[in-house]
Motif scaffolding. Sequence first.
Motif, PDB file in Angstrom:
ATOM      1  N   ASN A 119      -2.690   0.962  12.625  1.00 18.50           N
ATOM      2  CA  ASN A 119      -2.077   0.083  11.621  1.00 18.50           C
ATOM      3  C   ASN A 119      -1.281   0.936  10.627  1.00 18.50           C
ATOM      4  O   ASN A 119      -1.756   1.252   9.532  1.00 18.50           O
ATOM      5  CB  ASN A 119      -3.173  -0.708  10.914  1.00 18.50           C
ATOM      6  N   TRP A 120      -0.071   1.288  11.020  1.00 23.84           N
ATOM      7  CA  TRP A 120       0.754   2.158  10.173  1.00 23.84           C
ATOM      8  C   TRP A 120       1.030   1.550   8.806  1.00 23.84           C
ATOM      9  O   TRP A 120       0.892   2.245   7.778  1.00 23.84           O
ATOM     10  CB  TRP A 120       2.063   2.534  10.872  1.00 23.84           C
ATOM     11  N   PRO A 121       1.416   0.270   8.734  1.00 21.27           N
ATOM     12  CA  PRO A 121       1.733  -0.274   7.408  1.00 21.27           C
ATOM     13  C   PRO A 121       0.573  -0.145   6.428  1.00 21.27           C
ATOM     14  O   PRO A 121       0.773   0.273   5.291  1.00 21.27           O
ATOM     15  CB  PRO A 121       2.051  -1.748   7.708  1.00 21.27           C
ATOM     16  N   ARG A 122      -0.626  -0.458   6.861  1.00 22.77           N
ATOM     17  CA  ARG A 122      -1.758  -0.366   5.932  1.00 22.77           C
ATOM     18  C   ARG A 122      -2.122   1.077   5.622  1.00 22.77           C
ATOM     19  O   ARG A 122      -2.473   1.407   4.487  1.00 22.77           O
ATOM     20  CB  ARG A 122      -2.973  -1.118   6.488  1.00 22.77           C
ATOM     21  N   LEU A 123      -2.017   1.943   6.624  1.00 23.55           N
ATOM     22  CA  LEU A 123      -2.312   3.355   6.380  1.00 23.55           C
ATOM     23  C   LEU A 123      -1.329   3.928   5.360  1.00 23.55           C
ATOM     24  O   LEU A 123      -1.716   4.616   4.406  1.00 23.55           O
ATOM     25  CB  LEU A 123      -2.241   4.148   7.686  1.00 23.55           C
ATOM     26  N   ALA A 124      -0.048   3.623   5.555  1.00 19.98           N
ATOM     27  CA  ALA A 124       0.987   4.129   4.637  1.00 19.98           C
ATOM     28  C   ALA A 124       0.813   3.527   3.248  1.00 19.98           C
ATOM     29  O   ALA A 124       1.085   4.182   2.237  1.00 19.98           O
ATOM     30  CB  ALA A 124       2.376   3.820   5.186  1.00 19.98           C
ATOM     31  N   ALA A 125       0.323   2.285   3.188  1.00 23.82           N
ATOM     32  CA  ALA A 125       0.107   1.640   1.893  1.00 23.82           C
ATOM     33  C   ALA A 125      -1.047   2.315   1.154  1.00 23.82           C
ATOM     34  O   ALA A 125      -0.949   2.598  -0.049  1.00 23.82           O
ATOM     35  CB  ALA A 125      -0.172   0.155   2.089  1.00 23.82           C
ATOM     36  N   ILE A 126      -2.132   2.583   1.858  1.00 31.19           N
ATOM     37  CA  ILE A 126      -3.269   3.278   1.238  1.00 31.19           C
ATOM     38  C   ILE A 126      -2.842   4.639   0.723  1.00 31.19           C
ATOM     39  O   ILE A 126      -3.261   5.085  -0.343  1.00 31.19           O
ATOM     40  CB  ILE A 126      -4.417   3.429   2.265  1.00 31.19           C
ATOM     41  N   ALA A 127      -1.957   5.299   1.498  1.00 29.57           N
ATOM     42  CA  ALA A 127      -1.510   6.642   1.130  1.00 29.57           C
ATOM     43  C   ALA A 127      -0.384   6.594   0.104  1.00 29.57           C
ATOM     44  O   ALA A 127      -0.050   7.616  -0.484  1.00 29.57           O
ATOM     45  CB  ALA A 127      -1.033   7.387   2.372  1.00 29.57           C
ATOM     46  N   GLU A 128       0.197   5.423  -0.106  1.00 31.13           N
ATOM     47  CA  GLU A 128       1.456   5.317  -0.879  1.00 31.13           C
ATOM     48  C   GLU A 128       2.462   6.332  -0.344  1.00 31.13           C
ATOM     49  O   GLU A 128       3.080   7.085  -1.094  1.00 31.13           O
ATOM     50  CB  GLU A 128       1.215   5.564  -2.370  1.00 31.13           C
ATOM     51  N   PHE A 129       2.626   6.315   0.974  1.00 33.78           N
ATOM     52  CA  PHE A 129       3.432   7.346   1.634  1.00 33.78           C
ATOM     53  C   PHE A 129       4.918   6.998   1.604  1.00 33.78           C
ATOM     54  O   PHE A 129       5.322   5.917   2.010  1.00 33.78           O
ATOM     55  CB  PHE A 129       2.979   7.502   3.085  1.00 33.78           C
ATOM     56  N   ASP A 130       5.729   7.936   1.113  1.00 35.58           N
ATOM     57  CA  ASP A 130       7.193   7.811   1.119  1.00 35.58           C
ATOM     58  C   ASP A 130       7.763   9.131   1.659  1.00 35.58           C
ATOM     59  O   ASP A 130       7.670  10.165   1.013  1.00 35.58           O
ATOM     60  CB  ASP A 130       7.682   7.564  -0.307  1.00 35.58           C
ATOM     61  N   PRO A 131       8.355   9.079   2.871  1.00 32.32           N
ATOM     62  CA  PRO A 131       8.720  10.328   3.563  1.00 32.32           C
ATOM     63  C   PRO A 131       9.954  11.039   3.015  1.00 32.32           C
ATOM     64  O   PRO A 131      10.355  12.060   3.570  1.00 32.32           O
ATOM     65  CB  PRO A 131       8.972   9.856   4.998  1.00 32.32           C
ATOM     66  N   THR A 132      10.536  10.546   1.938  1.00 31.03           N
ATOM     67  CA  THR A 132      11.766  11.165   1.420  1.00 31.03           C
ATOM     68  C   THR A 132      11.606  12.666   1.204  1.00 31.03           C
ATOM     69  O   THR A 132      12.530  13.440   1.460  1.00 31.03           O
ATOM     70  CB  THR A 132      12.163  10.506   0.083  1.00 31.03           C
ATOM     71  N   TYR A 133      10.427  13.067   0.722  1.00 31.86           N
ATOM     72  CA  TYR A 133      10.235  14.478   0.376  1.00 31.86           C
ATOM     73  C   TYR A 133      10.327  15.408   1.568  1.00 31.86           C
ATOM     74  O   TYR A 133      10.466  16.622   1.402  1.00 31.86           O
ATOM     75  CB  TYR A 133       8.883  14.673  -0.330  1.00 31.86           C
ATOM     76  N   LEU A 134      10.224  14.865   2.791  1.00 32.75           N
ATOM     77  CA  LEU A 134      10.325  15.720   3.978  1.00 32.75           C
ATOM     78  C   LEU A 134      11.776  16.027   4.328  1.00 32.75           C
ATOM     79  O   LEU A 134      12.055  16.861   5.188  1.00 32.75           O
ATOM     80  CB  LEU A 134       9.609  15.057   5.158  1.00 32.75           C
ATOM     81  N   ARG A 135      12.689  15.347   3.673  1.00 26.68           N
ATOM     82  CA  ARG A 135      14.112  15.676   3.731  1.00 26.68           C
ATOM     83  C   ARG A 135      14.609  15.687   5.180  1.00 26.68           C
ATOM     84  O   ARG A 135      15.190  16.685   5.638  1.00 26.68           O
ATOM     85  CB  ARG A 135      14.323  17.051   3.103  1.00 26.68           C
TER      86      ARG A 135
END
Lengths: 239, 239
Positions: free
Chosen positions: A217-233
């Motif tokens: 469940n990527w959406p929920r996992l990313a939500a729990i992590a508050e993950f935003d991949p911008t920093y990986l450039r």
Amino acid sequence: MTNALIEKLSRRDQLSPVEIAALKDVLDPPRAIAANVDIMREHAHASHSLLIVSGLTARYSTLSDGRRQITEINVTGDFVDLHSLLMKQMDHGVMTLTPCEISSAPHSRLRDLTEKHPHLARMLWLETVVDAAIHRQWLVAMGRRSGLGHLAHLLCELYVRLKAVGQTEGAGFDLPLTQSMLGDALGLSTVHVNRLIAELRREGLVRWNQSRVEIINWPRLAAIAEFDPTYLRLQNEPV
Amino acid sequence: MTNALIEKLSRRDQLSPVEIAALKDVLDPPRAIAANVDIMREHAHASHSLLIVSGLTARYSTLSDGRRQITEINVTGDFVDLHSLLMKQMDHGVMTLTPCEISSAPHSRLRDLTEKHPHLARMLWLETVVDAAIHRQWLVAMGRRSGLGHLAHLLCELYVRLKAVGQTEGAGFDLPLTQSMLGDALGLSTVHVNRLIAELRREGLVRWNQSRVEIINWPRLAAIAEFDPTYLRLQNEPV
DNA sequence: CGGGAGGTTGAGAGGCCTCAACTCTTGTGG
DNA sequence: CCACAAGAGTTGAGGCCTCTCAACCTCCCG
């Protein structure tokens, strides 16, 4: 042999054939190295930098009582310890987590490269700048997220970074780390890591058997992590 | 006006008069900015980098619930957010902690500098590499040290960094941060920071009145922090 | 003089730690 | 082919570090 690195760099900005050749020229042929081997010791004075052609490595620091903190996990295509070109003395150690192929780049040749190829030099500079951005995300996760959020963030980060170099299969990837190693990366005890993984499983967010992680469940996992991949450039913006 | 930066860089490697002139040429005249002002917003696309001519700033990230994590404190002479030259989009914000003088360096001019002055470019690259080393030390402190050790480490780091740019007086320095800000930097609550400061005072390690910090017992403070300044890279080794 | 920001202190709750035991898997050697 | 050891994962119990909530104090400034 440098394909993963070139693939990653090309996502950020175009590399000319001359630059690709110059990049290949600074690298020695890769060597095979076993898992759990120090490839750069803490406090050593480095004379070359290391490219991970395949495998997983970790940067770590050791405390006086023997405890350890892993400060970054590096994957295929990462130019680990490129920073030693400028730092000279290592502020941390680097060890393999899995069997690896490692290419060495002597600092003398890297310095020549920065003299002759300023654009390529900026691309390598960017590699170290992304390392710093990863450190900052880890700081945020360690300082302000729950244990579960922190672990979720690590999984999201590794998934995106591995996908960028073709090391994922569907929503899954290999993560042959012991729970003790994960604890050293998260700043948590082994026992607590075990309970957090159990919670991720119980909540139906991941399947995690042996060294295989499958994100259900990527959406929920990313939500729990508050993950935003911008920093990986990984977006294309010329430097 | 760029004296602190040049003083710091010169500790690491010699700068030629031409390089010093080139460095000054990329900078706009400094502007005065009040305390607690955002000078670079999170997620912004930057077109210039900022040099702290005087004052204290913080890099920070904000979570969805409004909590904040400070990931680095920058001091006089720091080229904060030099990384945006390559990252383009900010992965964090930068705010002033005190009234500051800030010089702006347009990315176009910085890029020109890297084309014409490879050695100076490596010196600036090193600036960002030291930022990453500072992040790693914070990760170790956050992940594996006690609250007291973590606070002690921050004080040791700030003392050495401020001393390198002539901002200390004897064993003391100005640290006009609220305990709430310190909590955001350490990943602790304001209440707990208050108790840790009280403990440092009670143990006779520091005097800490208003914004004035006086280190009374450096050896013990450094021992509690397990502080080793190598990562700040203030030793002279040509790049 | 009142209000607000920052600092200090107390009390109770909770997340994570340590210690310890047990299970499971894998590899090795008799 | 089985016994055994070693490493990794799992689970329970109790304790501590740090958190939240709340009150109160001090100082500064309009």
